[in-house]
Design a protein around this motif. Structure first.
Motif, PDB file in Angstrom:
ATOM      1  N   GLY A  24       0.820  -1.204   0.000  1.00 18.56           N
ATOM      2  CA  GLY A  24       0.000   0.000   0.000  1.00 18.56           C
ATOM      3  C   GLY A  24       0.850   1.248   0.000  1.00 18.56           C
ATOM      4  O   GLY A  24       1.816   1.349   0.755  1.00 18.56           O
ATOM      5  N   GLU A  25       0.492   2.184  -0.856  1.00 25.04           N
ATOM      6  CA  GLU A  25       1.203   3.461  -0.934  1.00 25.04           C
ATOM      7  C   GLU A  25       0.236   4.620  -0.735  1.00 25.04           C
ATOM      8  O   GLU A  25      -0.914   4.559  -1.155  1.00 25.04           O
ATOM      9  CB  GLU A  25       1.903   3.602  -2.294  1.00 25.04           C
ATOM     10  N   ASN A  26       0.747   5.678  -0.099  1.00 23.80           N
ATOM     11  CA  ASN A  26      -0.069   6.865   0.162  1.00 23.80           C
ATOM     12  C   ASN A  26       0.005   7.883  -0.965  1.00 23.80           C
ATOM     13  O   ASN A  26      -0.946   8.626  -1.193  1.00 23.80           O
ATOM     14  CB  ASN A  26       0.403   7.554   1.454  1.00 23.80           C
ATOM     15  N   ARG A  27       1.142   7.914  -1.644  1.00 19.55           N
ATOM     16  CA  ARG A  27       1.349   8.944  -2.667  1.00 19.55           C
ATOM     17  C   ARG A  27       1.480   8.322  -4.055  1.00 19.55           C
ATOM     18  O   ARG A  27       2.157   7.315  -4.254  1.00 19.55           O
ATOM     19  CB  ARG A  27       2.608   9.758  -2.346  1.00 19.55           C
ATOM     20  N   VAL A  28       0.851   9.004  -5.003  1.00 22.07           N
ATOM     21  CA  VAL A  28       0.789   8.486  -6.371  1.00 22.07           C
ATOM     22  C   VAL A  28       2.169   8.378  -6.996  1.00 22.07           C
ATOM     23  O   VAL A  28       2.498   7.362  -7.624  1.00 22.07           O
ATOM     24  CB  VAL A  28      -0.145   9.373  -7.225  1.00 22.07           C
ATOM     25  N   TRP A  39      -0.568  -3.590  -6.014  1.00 20.16           N
ATOM     26  CA  TRP A  39      -0.385  -2.268  -5.426  1.00 20.16           C
ATOM     27  C   TRP A  39      -1.731  -1.639  -5.085  1.00 20.16           C
ATOM     28  O   TRP A  39      -2.661  -1.641  -5.895  1.00 20.16           O
ATOM     29  CB  TRP A  39       0.407  -1.366  -6.373  1.00 20.16           C
ATOM     30  N   HIS A  40      -1.821  -1.089  -3.879  1.00 16.54           N
ATOM     31  CA  HIS A  40      -3.042  -0.450  -3.383  1.00 16.54           C
ATOM     32  C   HIS A  40      -2.754   1.027  -3.135  1.00 16.54           C
ATOM     33  O   HIS A  40      -1.712   1.372  -2.562  1.00 16.54           O
ATOM     34  CB  HIS A  40      -3.478  -1.071  -2.046  1.00 16.54           C
ATOM     35  N   LEU A  41      -3.674   1.894  -3.536  1.00 16.31           N
ATOM     36  CA  LEU A  41      -3.574   3.315  -3.178  1.00 16.31           C
ATOM     37  C   LEU A  41      -4.398   3.509  -1.922  1.00 16.31           C
ATOM     38  O   LEU A  41      -5.621   3.366  -1.945  1.00 16.31           O
ATOM     39  CB  LEU A  41      -4.067   4.197  -4.335  1.00 16.31           C
ATOM     40  N   ILE A  42      -3.741   3.791  -0.805  1.00 15.69           N
ATOM     41  CA  ILE A  42      -4.446   3.858   0.471  1.00 15.69           C
ATOM     42  C   ILE A  42      -4.553   5.280   1.015  1.00 15.69           C
ATOM     43  O   ILE A  42      -5.274   5.524   1.978  1.00 15.69           O
ATOM     44  CB  ILE A  42      -3.771   2.949   1.526  1.00 15.69           C
ATOM     45  N   GLY A  43      -3.829   6.236   0.402  1.00 18.69           N
ATOM     46  CA  GLY A  43      -3.860   7.615   0.870  1.00 18.69           C
ATOM     47  C   GLY A  43      -4.887   8.448   0.121  1.00 18.69           C
ATOM     48  O   GLY A  43      -5.532   7.969  -0.826  1.00 18.69           O
ATOM     49  N   HIS A  44      -5.029   9.689   0.536  1.00 13.81           N
ATOM     50  CA  HIS A  44      -5.962  10.603  -0.135  1.00 13.81           C
ATOM     51  C   HIS A  44      -5.553  10.759  -1.594  1.00 13.81           C
ATOM     52  O   HIS A  44      -4.380  10.959  -1.907  1.00 13.81           O
ATOM     53  CB  HIS A  44      -5.946  11.959   0.568  1.00 13.81           C
TER      54      HIS A  44
END
Length: 230
Positions: free
Chosen positions: A56-60, A75-80
């Motif tokens: 999981g990553e917070n930044r694109v 890969w997961h996008l977990i941040g805003h």
């Protein structure tokens, strides 16, 4: 090599197993997402070799760079997620955990349709109503699901929350319990456009409590990789 990493992962898996059994489920029902924000690729690849499949990553920008080095991982996008960054991850993520507005849903839909894709998303809910956190209020979730139901480029697969960070993880049990209650209510409604498959709750501080209360996706970073470099 990286014996500390193997030790950390073994401890977390034991804890996940215990919490799963405590909640009446099998350990394989719980998916570990290793939060790899600021973690160097050599360490991520070592975790991959130790059996971690989802990151999981917070930044694109960080997600796209790491995806290019380890595209076989999930890969997961977990941040805003900002609308202007959606185009960079449409073909790279298996799940967006942080859908929190209709304009963002429209942008995900537009970019996914243009690529001939349908992106799996979770609705982020701010159960504790923390002013510093993103997410819908619990009372808004039903109307939001109805609003996005005709967008062919995204598929709602469940709910996500970030609990308040407190010294005693027991204190946030009611937060997880509230979201599980909403999750179950939506599941019984059998809404075609909103399959309640994933409940993403719990981080390094509180993942065991989250699993006991029904989480099947947990997002753990510090307990795996250690304290983050500033």
């Amino acid at each position: 090599m990286l014996h500390w990493l193997r030790t950390n992962l073994e401890q977390i898996r034991r804890n996940i197993n215990e919490a799963a059994y405590k909640s009446g489920r099998k350990p394989e029902d719980i998916k570990l997402i290793a939060v790899s924000k600021t973690v160097p690729m050599e360490t991520i690849k070592a975790a991959w070799e130790m059996g971690v499949t989802d990151f999981g990553e917070n930044r694109v920008q960080e997600l796209t760079e790491k995806f290019n080095e380890l595209p076989e991982a999930k890969w997961h996008l977990i941040g805003h997620l900002q609308k202007n960054k959606v185009k960079y991850i449409v073909d790279k993520v298996v799940l967006i955990h942080s859908l929190d507005s209709y304009p963002l849903a429209e942008e995900i839909n537009k970019r996914a349709v243009a690529r001939g894709k349908c992106l799996d998303v979770l609705i982020q809910v701010n159960v504790a109503r923390e002013p510093t956190k993103f997410g819908l209020d619990l009372s808004e979730v039903d109307d939001f699901i109805n609003a996005v139901k005709d967008l062919p480029g995204l598929a709602v697969k469940g709910l996500m929350t970030i609990a308040p960070f407190v010294g005693d993880p027991e204190a946030v049990r009611p937060v997880f319990r509230e979201l599980k209650k909403k999750f179950d209510a939506l599941k019984t409604m059998e809404i075609p456009s909103a399959e309640m498959k994933y409940l993403s709750m719990g981080m390094s501080n509180d993942y065991r409590i989250a699993i006991e209360e029904g989480a099947n996706l947990v997002r753990i970073g510090t307990r795996i990789f250690g304290e983050r470099k500033k």
